[in-house]
Design a protein around this motif. Structure first.
Motif, PDB file in Angstrom:
ATOM      1  N   LYS A  81       1.098  -0.859  -0.011  1.00 12.43           N
ATOM      2  CA  LYS A  81      -0.315   0.311  -0.064  1.00 12.43           C
ATOM      3  C   LYS A  81       0.752   1.032  -0.386  1.00 12.43           C
ATOM      4  O   LYS A  81       0.663   2.527  -0.746  1.00 12.43           O
ATOM      5  N   TYR A 148      -8.185   5.192   1.512  1.00  8.96           N
ATOM      6  CA  TYR A 148      -7.212   3.794   2.233  1.00  8.96           C
ATOM      7  C   TYR A 148      -6.258   4.680   3.148  1.00  8.96           C
ATOM      8  O   TYR A 148      -5.597   3.814   3.367  1.00  8.96           O
ATOM      9  N   ILE A 155     -14.243   0.454   7.709  1.00  6.51           N
ATOM     10  CA  ILE A 155     -13.411  -0.323   6.853  1.00  6.51           C
ATOM     11  C   ILE A 155     -15.451  -0.280   6.015  1.00  6.51           C
ATOM     12  O   ILE A 155     -15.253  -0.848   4.554  1.00  6.51           O
ATOM     13  N   ARG A 158     -14.474   1.957   2.642  1.00  5.61           N
ATOM     14  CA  ARG A 158     -13.681   1.357   2.278  1.00  5.61           C
ATOM     15  C   ARG A 158     -14.015   0.049   1.092  1.00  5.61           C
ATOM     16  O   ARG A 158     -13.399   0.419   0.318  1.00  5.61           O
ATOM     17  N   GLN A 159     -14.897  -0.804   1.324  1.00  6.60           N
ATOM     18  CA  GLN A 159     -14.905  -2.114   1.075  1.00  6.60           C
ATOM     19  C   GLN A 159     -15.841  -1.702  -0.380  1.00  6.60           C
ATOM     20  O   GLN A 159     -16.152  -2.397  -1.017  1.00  6.60           O
ATOM     21  N   HIS A 244     -10.236  -6.563   6.967  1.00  8.74           N
ATOM     22  CA  HIS A 244     -10.631  -5.341   6.225  1.00  8.74           C
ATOM     23  C   HIS A 244      -8.798  -4.991   5.706  1.00  8.74           C
ATOM     24  O   HIS A 244      -8.466  -4.082   4.904  1.00  8.74           O
ATOM     25  N   LEU A 245      -8.055  -5.849   6.355  1.00 12.63           N
ATOM     26  CA  LEU A 245      -6.294  -6.321   6.463  1.00 12.63           C
ATOM     27  C   LEU A 245      -6.419  -7.083   4.823  1.00 12.63           C
ATOM     28  O   LEU A 245      -5.013  -7.261   3.993  1.00 12.63           O
ATOM     29  N   SER A 248      -8.456  -7.871  -1.341  1.00 15.58           N
ATOM     30  CA  SER A 248      -7.879  -7.669  -2.763  1.00 15.58           C
ATOM     31  C   SER A 248      -7.195  -7.900  -3.066  1.00 15.58           C
ATOM     32  O   SER A 248      -6.407  -7.603  -3.865  1.00 15.58           O
TER      33      SER A 248
HETATM   34  C1  ASC Z   1      -7.882  -0.209   2.758  1.00 20.13           C
HETATM   35  C2  ASC Z   1      -7.211  -2.034   2.600  1.00 20.13           C
HETATM   36  C3  ASC Z   1      -7.449  -2.409   2.037  1.00 20.13           C
HETATM   37  C4  ASC Z   1      -9.218  -2.787   1.743  1.00 20.13           C
HETATM   38  C5  ASC Z   1     -10.356  -3.096   2.299  1.00 20.13           C
HETATM   39  C6  ASC Z   1     -11.019  -2.592   1.830  1.00 20.13           C
HETATM   40  O1  ASC Z   1      -7.573   0.456   3.217  1.00 20.13           O
HETATM   41  O2  ASC Z   1      -5.528  -1.773   2.906  1.00 20.13           O
HETATM   42  O3  ASC Z   1      -7.652  -4.005   1.328  1.00 20.13           O
HETATM   43  O4  ASC Z   1      -8.917  -1.047   2.676  1.00 20.13           O
HETATM   44  O5  ASC Z   1     -10.704  -2.615   3.862  1.00 20.13           O
HETATM   45  O6  ASC Z   1     -11.596  -3.334   0.776  1.00 20.13           O
END
Ligand code: ASC
Length: 248
Positions: A81, A148, A155, A158-159, A244-245, A248
């Motif tokens: 990241k 992000y 979370i 983010r998702q 959440h970690l 993707s």
């Molecule tokens: C983030 C991160 C992810 C995504 C996930 C949402 O910050 O590191 O893998 O958001 O939490 O898809």
């Protein structure tokens, strides 16, 4: 599984060769066949930073930034990241300098006698699509950064955003290759005369065309590596349960 990793590595090496050749050839095109680089003395030479920085930033570093999550799929997410953000921030700088180079070239252009002879901005299809891509890229960067990285959203948000972030990232990356092809064609049609003189393919023309060929090959390799679900990041043992970690 072994075969799959081998295939990944082969396509990865190909992507780096193609991307490297695109960067090398655009630099050769601008330094050997155009008049090289200068920022403030000569707007014609400042222009040469436009294709060079666009290929270095929007093509090569953009592609590398997409590959980060596949190449380092067994490392901690935080590492990928951070690298993703650093690479895209670098792309942003290259892109803005490349934009400034072309606007300066137009606005500061002089005729042979040294009188101001501005070239009108934003008339070509390349410029229209290119500016759209720039605006999309800046929007994607801002939304991605806020969601992000900093300050970072809850979370569930983010998702919710992630599929859009991934889709738009890939779409913008494809639009870049299209924009590059149009920019090369426009410049070649406007400036290249060697093939009319000699009545055959010339090195300048071939060099510029191969910038486009290698840009496309790089783009295709990156897309193959990024879109195959098999090569997506797997959760590390200690990340299990921390959805959440790990997505993707
Ligand atoms: C983030 C991160 C992810 C995504 C996930 C949402 O910050 O590191 O893998 O958001 O939490 O898809």
């Amino acid at each position: 599984e072994d075969q799959s990793v081998k295939l990944f590595n082969i396509i990865l090496v190909m992507s780096q060769v193609f991307g490297g050749l695109a960067v090398l050839l655009v630099t050769v095109w601008m330094s050997k066949f155009e008049n090289g680089f200068s920022w403030s003395e000569d707007p014609d030479k400042e222009f040469n930073y436009h294709p060079t920085f666009m290929v270095m930033g929007m093509v090569f570093l953009f592609g590398e930034s997409l590959l980060v999550y596949r190449v380092f799929r067994n490392e901690h997410k935080k590492f990928s990241k951070t690298l993703h953000v650093i690479l895209h921030s670098t792309v942003l700088v290259f892109m803005l300098m490349a934009l400034k180079a072309v606007f300066d070239y137009h606005n500061l252009h002089k005729d042979a006698a040294g009188n101001p002879a501005q070239i009108v901005n934003l008339v070509s299809l390349h410029s229209w699509i290119g500016l759209s891509v720039v605006i999309l890229y800046c929007t994607q960067y801002a939304v991605g950064f806020i969601t992000y990285f900093f300050p970072g959203m809850p979370i569930p948000i983010r998702q919710l955003v992630m599929p859009f972030h991934q889709l738009f990232g890939v779409l913008i990356f494809i639009f870049v290759a299209i924009t590059v092809a149009m920019g090369i064609s426009e410049r070649a049609a406007w400036k290249h005369t060697c093939w009319t003189k000699d009545g055959q393919m010339c090195a300048q023309q071939a060099t510029s065309s191969f910038v486009g060929v290698f840009t496309f090959l790089f783009t295709v390799c990156v897309l193959i590596l990024v879109l195959n679900p098999r090569w997506k990041r797997q959760p590390l043992p200690e990340e299990e349960g921390l959805h959440h970690l790990t997505s993707s």
